[in-house]
Write a protein that holds these residues in place. Structure first.
Motif, PDB file in Angstrom:
ATOM      1  N   ILE A 185     -69.362  41.545 -17.954  1.00 56.42           N
ATOM      2  CA  ILE A 185     -68.250  40.605 -18.172  1.00 56.42           C
ATOM      3  C   ILE A 185     -67.172  40.832 -17.114  1.00 56.42           C
ATOM      4  O   ILE A 185     -66.564  39.891 -16.604  1.00 56.42           O
ATOM      5  N   ASP A 227     -63.976  51.629 -11.960  1.00 57.21           N
ATOM      6  CA  ASP A 227     -65.226  51.724 -12.719  1.00 57.21           C
ATOM      7  C   ASP A 227     -65.857  53.067 -12.357  1.00 57.21           C
ATOM      8  O   ASP A 227     -65.749  53.508 -11.202  1.00 57.21           O
ATOM      9  N   ASN A 268     -72.610  52.332 -16.022  1.00 59.30           N
ATOM     10  CA  ASN A 268     -73.509  51.299 -16.548  1.00 59.30           C
ATOM     11  C   ASN A 268     -73.508  50.062 -15.634  1.00 59.30           C
ATOM     12  O   ASN A 268     -73.632  48.934 -16.103  1.00 59.30           O
ATOM     13  N   SER A 269     -73.345  50.300 -14.343  1.00 63.38           N
ATOM     14  CA  SER A 269     -73.264  49.155 -13.419  1.00 63.38           C
ATOM     15  C   SER A 269     -73.473  49.669 -12.003  1.00 63.38           C
ATOM     16  O   SER A 269     -73.621  50.869 -11.787  1.00 63.38           O
ATOM     17  N   PHE A 284     -61.984  46.497 -19.621  1.00 62.36           N
ATOM     18  CA  PHE A 284     -63.370  46.354 -20.090  1.00 62.36           C
ATOM     19  C   PHE A 284     -64.077  47.708 -20.220  1.00 62.36           C
ATOM     20  O   PHE A 284     -65.077  47.807 -20.915  1.00 62.36           O
ATOM     21  N   LYS A 300     -70.871  50.644 -24.903  1.00 68.49           N
ATOM     22  CA  LYS A 300     -70.995  49.464 -25.763  1.00 68.49           C
ATOM     23  C   LYS A 300     -72.305  49.341 -26.534  1.00 68.49           C
ATOM     24  O   LYS A 300     -72.558  48.300 -27.130  1.00 68.49           O
ATOM     25  N   TYR A 302     -69.450  52.496 -32.615  1.00 67.37           N
ATOM     26  CA  TYR A 302     -68.967  51.626 -31.539  1.00 67.37           C
ATOM     27  C   TYR A 302     -67.962  50.619 -32.095  1.00 67.37           C
ATOM     28  O   TYR A 302     -66.862  50.444 -31.573  1.00 67.37           O
TER      29      TYR A 302
HETATM   30  P1  NAD Z   1     -70.815  46.737 -19.202  1.00 66.68           P
HETATM   31  O1  NAD Z   1     -71.404  48.033 -19.620  1.00 66.68           O
HETATM   32  O2  NAD Z   1     -71.621  45.829 -18.349  1.00 66.68           O
HETATM   33  O3  NAD Z   1     -69.406  46.986 -18.503  1.00 66.68           O
HETATM   34  C1  NAD Z   1     -68.594  48.098 -18.796  1.00 66.68           C
HETATM   35  C2  NAD Z   1     -68.235  48.752 -17.482  1.00 66.68           C
HETATM   36  O4  NAD Z   1     -67.432  49.899 -17.762  1.00 66.68           O
HETATM   37  C3  NAD Z   1     -69.448  49.232 -16.699  1.00 66.68           C
HETATM   38  O5  NAD Z   1     -69.346  48.793 -15.367  1.00 66.68           O
HETATM   39  C4  NAD Z   1     -69.374  50.756 -16.781  1.00 66.68           C
HETATM   40  O6  NAD Z   1     -69.895  51.379 -15.622  1.00 66.68           O
HETATM   41  C5  NAD Z   1     -67.882  50.973 -16.952  1.00 66.68           C
HETATM   42  N1  NAD Z   1     -67.545  52.211 -17.653  1.00 66.68           N
HETATM   43  C6  NAD Z   1     -68.134  52.739 -18.749  1.00 66.68           C
HETATM   44  N2  NAD Z   1     -67.550  53.884 -19.084  1.00 66.68           N
HETATM   45  C7  NAD Z   1     -66.553  54.086 -18.186  1.00 66.68           C
HETATM   46  C8  NAD Z   1     -65.596  55.121 -17.999  1.00 66.68           C
HETATM   47  N3  NAD Z   1     -65.570  56.183 -18.806  1.00 66.68           N
HETATM   48  N4  NAD Z   1     -64.736  55.026 -16.976  1.00 66.68           N
HETATM   49  C9  NAD Z   1     -64.777  53.957 -16.129  1.00 66.68           C
HETATM   50  N5  NAD Z   1     -65.668  52.974 -16.246  1.00 66.68           N
HETATM   51  C10 NAD Z   1     -66.550  53.035 -17.282  1.00 66.68           C
HETATM   52  O7  NAD Z   1     -70.354  45.983 -20.544  1.00 66.68           O
HETATM   53  P2  NAD Z   1     -69.871  44.503 -20.749  1.00 66.68           P
HETATM   54  O8  NAD Z   1     -70.907  43.813 -21.523  1.00 66.68           O
HETATM   55  O9  NAD Z   1     -69.381  43.933 -19.489  1.00 66.68           O
HETATM   56  O10 NAD Z   1     -68.667  44.779 -21.747  1.00 66.68           O
HETATM   57  C11 NAD Z   1     -67.343  44.918 -21.293  1.00 66.68           C
HETATM   58  C12 NAD Z   1     -66.439  45.218 -22.485  1.00 66.68           C
HETATM   59  O11 NAD Z   1     -66.580  44.186 -23.447  1.00 66.68           O
HETATM   60  C13 NAD Z   1     -66.776  46.520 -23.206  1.00 66.68           C
HETATM   61  O12 NAD Z   1     -65.569  47.106 -23.611  1.00 66.68           O
HETATM   62  C14 NAD Z   1     -67.556  46.052 -24.423  1.00 66.68           C
HETATM   63  O13 NAD Z   1     -67.415  46.941 -25.491  1.00 66.68           O
HETATM   64  C15 NAD Z   1     -66.878  44.737 -24.716  1.00 66.68           C
HETATM   65  N6  NAD Z   1     -67.737  43.790 -25.417  1.00 66.68           N
HETATM   66  C16 NAD Z   1     -68.956  43.466 -24.906  1.00 66.68           C
HETATM   67  C17 NAD Z   1     -69.780  42.580 -25.575  1.00 66.68           C
HETATM   68  C18 NAD Z   1     -71.152  42.247 -25.056  1.00 66.68           C
HETATM   69  O14 NAD Z   1     -71.985  41.796 -25.831  1.00 66.68           O
HETATM   70  N7  NAD Z   1     -71.446  42.427 -23.777  1.00 66.68           N
HETATM   71  C19 NAD Z   1     -69.337  41.998 -26.775  1.00 66.68           C
HETATM   72  C20 NAD Z   1     -68.086  42.343 -27.271  1.00 66.68           C
HETATM   73  C21 NAD Z   1     -67.287  43.240 -26.579  1.00 66.68           C
END
Ligand code: NAD
Ligand code: WQD
Length: 396
Positions: free
Chosen positions: A17, A36, A40-41, A105, A109, A174
């Motif tokens: 996202i 970041d 996870n990316s 973000f 997750k 979570y």
């Molecule tokens: P994603 O895992 O693709 O993105 C999260 C990013 O955060 C990743 O790039 C990861 O490398 C980074 N990250 C993780 N831990 C970290 C840390 N300790 N320090 C710095 N960076 C860190 O997830 P997404 O789907 O893009 O979700 C983004 C946000 O939206 C999250 O907070 C998630 O909980 C929330 N969310 C996601 C969904 C979904 O279905 N994708 C739904 C509701 C809420």
């Protein structure tokens, strides 16, 4: 302040996202800084944002994109920092005093994993976010958009779900991190209003002791996303889950490219029309726009002297069952994908469908893209990038 003057720090900006939101911010005239830890990316997602921004600029008749020729490192300053690393975060704010707001973000997750390693989830999501909020406060950056989730509603009493629905019953560690973080951010906003009142009184009594007048008040928007899905319509950017996907749509996409054999449908004995669970699937590009809308709303309110915290559902308002989604994705792919019905997945609830009217009204935001577009865009991304950002493309 107009968007073109503002710099937004995007934590987790390389993720699914986050990367779509970084692109949308640039397209709407914001500047960005990304933090970041790449857990996870991959950095490749920002290269793709850069490429897409260049494509948009080339096809635009306006001169709003003069920065499109900048190299990726300049257009999108990136810091590989963990949100648990307070000093690292502080250095980012020191280095970029122009940051005026944060879209947060970053975090873990995976619902199932959170049940196995809850302390890791509480540590990263809660301690990491508290770190970020403290550093923001220290640097007088008091505007945040936070990624919450429909999971905060647990098994809601009423569908479609309004924002006032109780948020106490979340089903996983979570989900509970999101519930706690919503409370933490609300508490911060409330306390900051009290602090500001006290400060203003002190200013009246001892005006000469204060060379500069500060505003301690916080603004926050908590965005409760329903089920984000799809990809950028170019097929250049999309979701790149590590390992076997946990979520329905990326799983189906991997079945379609042959990386996975078949989909397991988790239960067909729910109290729904076809027995499978209903969710509100939302195109990721619409979701990205929701963040821009949230920033605009806070700016407007701040200009009128209003601060505080408010939660919004980001969803379409229409629910689809698992079988509906399989059918829609089959249509995009042009063939029947194999699936088998298996046992229910623990923690799943029958129906999570948003009432998005508050966001429609107050954020001036509405999901625009159809289910068919969502499936077609996801398929274009996955077909072009069967191994996500690790796909090796032949040079023409
Ligand atoms: P994603 O895992 O693709 O993105 C999260 C990013 O955060 C990743 O790039 C990861 O490398 C980074 N990250 C993780 N831990 C970290 C840390 N300790 N320090 C710095 N960076 C860190 O997830 P997404 O789907 O893009 O979700 C983004 C946000 O939206 C999250 O907070 C998630 O909980 C929330 N969310 C996601 C969904 C979904 O279905 N994708 C739904 C509701 C809420
Ligand atoms: C959707 C439907 C499954 C996979 C999760 C999180 C939520 C939010 C979004 C982060 C359900 C069924 C799934 C599969 C299946 N994320 N399914 N076979 O569970 O609604 O929401 O992602 O905040 O917090 O809980 O999404 O895509 O996992 O599942 O049958 O292989 O598809 O049972 O009914 P979910 P999902």
């Amino acid at each position: 302040m107009s968007p073109s003057k503002q710099t937004i720090l995007v934590t987790g900006g390389c993720g699914y996202i986050g990367s779509h939101t970084v692109l949308r911010l640039l397209e709407t005239g914001y500047k960005v800084v990304v933090v970041d830890n790449l857990s996870n990316s991959s950095y490749e997602s920002l290269r793709r944002v850069h490429k897409l921004y260049g494509i948009t600029a080339a096809s635009s008749s306006t001169s709003n994109f003069e920065d499109a020729s900048l190299p990726v490192e300049t257009l999108i300053p990136f810091h590989q920092v963990d949100i648990l690393d307070r000093e690292g975060l502080a250095k980012v704010f020191e280095f970029h005093p122009e940051i005026s707001a944060v879209i947060h973000f970053a975090g873990r997750k995976a619902v199932g994993e959170s049940g196995r390693i809850p302390l890791d989830y509480y540590n990263v999501n809660i301690s990491g976010t508290v770190n970020l909020l403290q550093v923001m406060d220290e640097f007088h950056v008091r505007k945040i958009v936070f990624s919450s989730s429909a999971t905060v509603y647990g098994d809601p009493p009423r569908i479609p779900i309004p924002e006032e629905s109780p948020i106490v019953a979340s089903m996983s560690p979570y989900g509970r991190t999101k519930v706690f973080l919503e409370h933490i951010i609300k508490d911060l906003c409330v306390s900051s209003a009290v602090k500001q009142q006290e400060y203003l009184k002190e200013l009246e009594v001892h005006p000469k002791d204060h060379k500069k007048v500060y505003n301690y008040e916080w603004s926050a928007v908590l965005l409760r996303y329903f089920n984000p899905a799809g990809a950028h319509p170019s097929g250049i950017m999309g979701e790149d889950p590590q390992g076997i996907p946990n979520n329905l749509m990326p799983f189906l996409a991997q079945v379609a490219v042959g990386n996975l054999e078949k989909l397991s449908v988790f239960g067909n004995d729910y109290p729904t029309a076809d027995g499978t669970c209903i969710r509100d699937y939302l195109h990721v590009v619409d979701l990205a726009q929701g963040h821009v809308a949230a920033l605009e709303k806070m700016d407007k309110e701040q200009a009128a002297g209003t601060y505080g915290c408010k939660a919004y559902n980001l969803g379409t308002g229409t629910g689809y069952s698992v079988f509906d989604m399989i059918k829609a994705f089959n249509k995009a792919v042009g063939r029947e994908l194999p699936h088998v019905v298996t046992a229910r997945r623990p923690g799943d609830v029958p129906n999570l469908t948003a009432d998005p009217r508050l966001a429609n009204r107050e954020l001036n935001w509405k999901a625009e893209k159809s289910l068919d577009e969502m499936c077609a865009d996801l398929w274009r991304w996955q077909r072009n990038n069967p191994y996500g950002y690790n796909t090796v493309h032949e040079k023409n």
